[in-house]
Design a protein around this motif. Structure first.
Motif, PDB file in Angstrom:
ATOM      1  N   SER A   1       0.698  -1.267   0.450  1.00  0.00           N
ATOM      2  CA  SER A   1       0.326  -0.316   0.383  1.00  0.00           C
ATOM      3  C   SER A   1       1.017   1.555   0.537  1.00  0.00           C
ATOM      4  CB  SER A   1      -0.606  -0.198   1.217  1.00  0.00           C
ATOM      5  OG  SER A   1      -1.313   1.307   1.656  1.00  0.00           O
TER       6      SER A   1
ATOM      7  N   ASN B   1       1.247   4.061  -3.345  1.00  0.00           N
ATOM      8  CA  ASN B   1       0.916   5.279  -2.593  1.00  0.00           C
ATOM      9  C   ASN B   1       1.646   6.538  -2.523  1.00  0.00           C
ATOM     10  OD1 ASN B   1      -2.340   5.038  -2.234  1.00  0.00           O
ATOM     11  ND2 ASN B   1      -1.867   3.907  -0.583  1.00  0.00           N
TER      12      ASN B   1
ATOM     13  N   LYS C   1       4.582   6.507  -0.767  1.00  0.00           N
ATOM     14  CA  LYS C   1       4.357   7.118   1.128  1.00  0.00           C
ATOM     15  C   LYS C   1       6.570   6.912   1.297  1.00  0.00           C
ATOM     16  CE  LYS C   1       1.156   7.693   3.601  1.00  0.00           C
ATOM     17  NZ  LYS C   1       0.105   7.444   3.968  1.00  0.00           N
TER      18      LYS C   1
ATOM     19  N   GLU D   1     -11.395  -7.480  -0.860  1.00  0.00           N
ATOM     20  CA  GLU D   1     -10.618  -5.699  -1.100  1.00  0.00           C
ATOM     21  C   GLU D   1     -10.255  -6.436  -2.502  1.00  0.00           C
ATOM     22  OE1 GLU D   1      -6.937  -6.720   1.849  1.00  0.00           O
ATOM     23  OE2 GLU D   1      -8.292  -8.700   0.992  1.00  0.00           O
TER      24      GLU D   1
ATOM     25  N   GLU E   1     -11.770  -2.490  -4.671  1.00  0.00           N
ATOM     26  CA  GLU E   1     -11.035  -1.669  -5.177  1.00  0.00           C
ATOM     27  C   GLU E   1     -12.039  -2.113  -6.428  1.00  0.00           C
ATOM     28  OE1 GLU E   1      -7.102  -3.537  -5.456  1.00  0.00           O
ATOM     29  OE2 GLU E   1      -6.608  -1.781  -4.682  1.00  0.00           O
TER      30      GLU E   1
ATOM     31  N   ASP F   1      -8.949   2.836  -3.110  1.00  0.00           N
ATOM     32  CA  ASP F   1      -7.761   2.332  -2.781  1.00  0.00           C
ATOM     33  C   ASP F   1      -7.678   2.757  -1.187  1.00  0.00           C
ATOM     34  OD1 ASP F   1      -6.638   2.279  -5.419  1.00  0.00           O
ATOM     35  OD2 ASP F   1      -6.320   4.092  -4.860  1.00  0.00           O
ATOM     36  N   PHE F   2      -6.739   1.852  -0.763  1.00  0.00           N
ATOM     37  CA  PHE F   2      -6.418   1.326   0.987  1.00  0.00           C
ATOM     38  C   PHE F   2      -5.203   1.838   0.783  1.00  0.00           C
ATOM     39  CE2 PHE F   2      -8.099  -2.312  -0.744  1.00  0.00           C
ATOM     40  CZ  PHE F   2      -9.121  -2.275   0.115  1.00  0.00           C
ATOM     41  N   ASP F   3      -4.899   2.967   2.224  1.00  0.00           N
ATOM     42  CA  ASP F   3      -4.093   3.652   2.744  1.00  0.00           C
ATOM     43  C   ASP F   3      -3.942   3.502   4.008  1.00  0.00           C
ATOM     44  OD1 ASP F   3      -2.260   5.691   2.503  1.00  0.00           O
ATOM     45  OD2 ASP F   3      -3.342   7.279   2.211  1.00  0.00           O
ATOM     46  N   TRP F   4      -2.696   3.264   4.511  1.00  0.00           N
ATOM     47  CA  TRP F   4      -2.631   2.816   6.038  1.00  0.00           C
ATOM     48  C   TRP F   4      -1.137   4.401   6.639  1.00  0.00           C
ATOM     49  CZ3 TRP F   4      -3.228  -1.535   8.645  1.00  0.00           C
ATOM     50  CH2 TRP F   4      -3.826  -2.329   7.603  1.00  0.00           C
ATOM     51  N   ASP F   5      -1.581   4.480   7.650  1.00  0.00           N
ATOM     52  CA  ASP F   5      -1.513   5.584   8.045  1.00  0.00           C
ATOM     53  C   ASP F   5      -1.297   5.885   9.822  1.00  0.00           C
ATOM     54  OD1 ASP F   5       0.014   8.155   8.309  1.00  0.00           O
ATOM     55  OD2 ASP F   5      -0.837   8.961   6.898  1.00  0.00           O
TER      56      ASP F   5
ATOM     57  N   ARG G   1     -10.508   6.776  -0.902  1.00  0.00           N
ATOM     58  CA  ARG G   1      -9.456   5.691   0.398  1.00  0.00           C
ATOM     59  C   ARG G   1     -10.443   5.341   1.465  1.00  0.00           C
ATOM     60  NH1 ARG G   1      -3.144   8.516  -0.669  1.00  0.00           N
ATOM     61  NH2 ARG G   1      -3.272   7.917  -2.490  1.00  0.00           N
TER      62      ARG G   1
ATOM     63  N   GLU H   1      -2.259   1.937  11.749  1.00  0.00           N
ATOM     64  CA  GLU H   1      -1.378   1.355  11.040  1.00  0.00           C
ATOM     65  C   GLU H   1      -0.937   1.304  12.985  1.00  0.00           C
ATOM     66  OE1 GLU H   1       3.290   2.297   8.992  1.00  0.00           O
ATOM     67  OE2 GLU H   1       2.216   4.265   8.763  1.00  0.00           O
TER      68      GLU H   1
ATOM     69  N   THR I   1      -1.575  -2.793  13.378  1.00  0.00           N
ATOM     70  CA  THR I   1      -1.039  -3.517  11.813  1.00  0.00           C
ATOM     71  C   THR I   1      -0.860  -4.891  12.931  1.00  0.00           C
ATOM     72  OG1 THR I   1       0.100  -1.756  11.060  1.00  0.00           O
ATOM     73  CG2 THR I   1       0.596  -3.967  10.429  1.00  0.00           C
TER      74      THR I   1
ATOM     75  N   LEU J   1      -9.115  -7.451   9.933  1.00  0.00           N
ATOM     76  CA  LEU J   1      -9.478  -5.894   8.917  1.00  0.00           C
ATOM     77  C   LEU J   1     -10.307  -6.613   7.747  1.00  0.00           C
ATOM     78  CD1 LEU J   1      -7.940  -4.361   7.526  1.00  0.00           C
ATOM     79  CD2 LEU J   1      -6.185  -6.507   6.593  1.00  0.00           C
TER      80      LEU J   1
END
Lengths: 108, 246
Positions: free
Chosen positions: A33, A37, A39, B39, B43, B49-53, B73, B78, B81, B91
């Protein structure tokens, strides 16, 4: 096109989830991911070995992915070192001349 | 279009999720089986979309994910995780939940939400987990300012009080998307659903949490469970019959 965008397009084209691809190439599932992205900083960016694994898993052109990741494929590096004179000249050409040369090569 | 999720009928949600699965099948020429490829559906059909933060959390709570509807998104936290790796079902249900917000909840023509602290976008929603009550609670950030009930709920969370889990439309959405009725009925056809080990096997096959599965089976009328009672009955009638024997 950026490396991450291309990776996403290839992955979706193969109908794989980010997690599926992560398992296939042996990385954490959040990492794919982050690549897609854009990142990751330079230090975290995938190395050549991982890019090759990704290309294999996605049945993609290894050279295309390496170049998108701004890495010169090893065999091209080798040829540059073998014939620096030729590559120096090639680098000085404009696009028009390069296209003409490529057409000539394709016609052979 | 204003949506009244509270009144969204189960049949309508089942229809929407079934349609999403059919769209995916049509697009990829793949017949969906368990586990549902959530998933890929999210999509390729919903275009998310997937975003990890890292999502900042208030003391005593846990945010698993959020929806960045403006940028299409699903944001996943994160920080958790490891938890997601231990519990893939969590998840998947989080993804389904956020997809539900995008698909049936938010008005995509009006993507105006207040921002989460520390975030540069405005997710309409986040799932929060109150450690004290060990329950998942949904906080409608965009309604807290105008809806006193949402504001009260926020206050209760901050106070760490127990709050009953909301039976929201998006939870029904994720449940129907991860466990489509026709696939669950087919998988359960020759199974003894009164056995916990069989249910755990089915949960594993569908890659969902056991609690998510039991709620779904109850909703489909395939099992009957009473709060605080671990015995699984095929139906309420069966339970009544058992009760009358004693």
């Amino acid at each position: 096109m950026k490396f991450g965008e291309r990776l996403r397009a290839l992955r979706q084209g193969k109908n794989l989830s980010q997690r599926d691809l992560a398992v296939q190439v042996g990385v954490n599932f959040t990492y794919i991911s982050k690549i897609e992205n854009e990142k990751l900083d330079f230090a975290q960016f995938p190395g050549e070995e991982l890019i090759r694994k990704l290309a294999k898993a996605l049945e993609a052109d290894e050279d295309e992915l390496l170049i998108l990741a701004e890495k010169v494929p090893e065999r091209i590096k080798k040829r540059v070192m073998e014939r620096p004179d030729a590559f120096r000249k090639f680098a000085e050409l404009d696009d028009k001349d390069i296209d003409r040369l490529l057409d000539e090569i394709d016609d052979k | 279009m204003t949506k009244h999720l509270k009144y969204l009928r189960n049949e309508a949600i089942e229809d929407v999720t079934a349609q999403r699965i059919r769209e995916y099948e049509s697009k990829t020429d793949v017949t969906v089986t368990l586990p549902v490829p959530i998933e890929q559906i999210v999509e390729q059909v919903l275009g998310l979309d997937f975003d990890w933060d890292v999502i900042e959390e208030l003391p005593g709570e846990q945010i698993l994910g959020g929806l960045d509807a403006v940028n299409q998104r699903i944001l996943l936290n994160e920080t958790h995780t490891d938890l997601f790796e231990q519990k893939p079902g969590l998840l998947r249900s989080t993804i389904g939940h956020e997809a539900g917000h995008y698909d049936i909840d938010i008005d995509r023509a009006k993507l105006l939400h207040p921002k989460l602290p520390g975030m540069d976008f405005s997710p309409s929603i986040a799932k929060r987990h109150v450690k004290k009550s060990d329950r998942l609670i949904e906080v409608l950030f965009d309604r807290a300012a105008s809806d006193p009930r949402a504001a009260k709920l926020l206050q209760q969370i901050k106070d760490g009080q127990d709050t009953a889990e909301q039976k929201s439309a998006v939870d029904r959405y994720q449940s129907a998307l991860l466990m489509p009725e026709w696939l669950i009925r087919e998988a359960a056809a020759n199974l003894d659903l009164t056995s916990w080990s069989i249910l755990y096997g089915l949960a594993d096959k569908a890659q969902v949490n056991i609690s998510n599965l039991t709620v779904r089976l109850r909703r489909l009328g395939l099992i009957y469970l009473r709060d605080g009672d671990k015995t699984i009955y095929r139906s309420e009638d069966e339970w009544s019959g058992q009760k009358s024997l004693f």
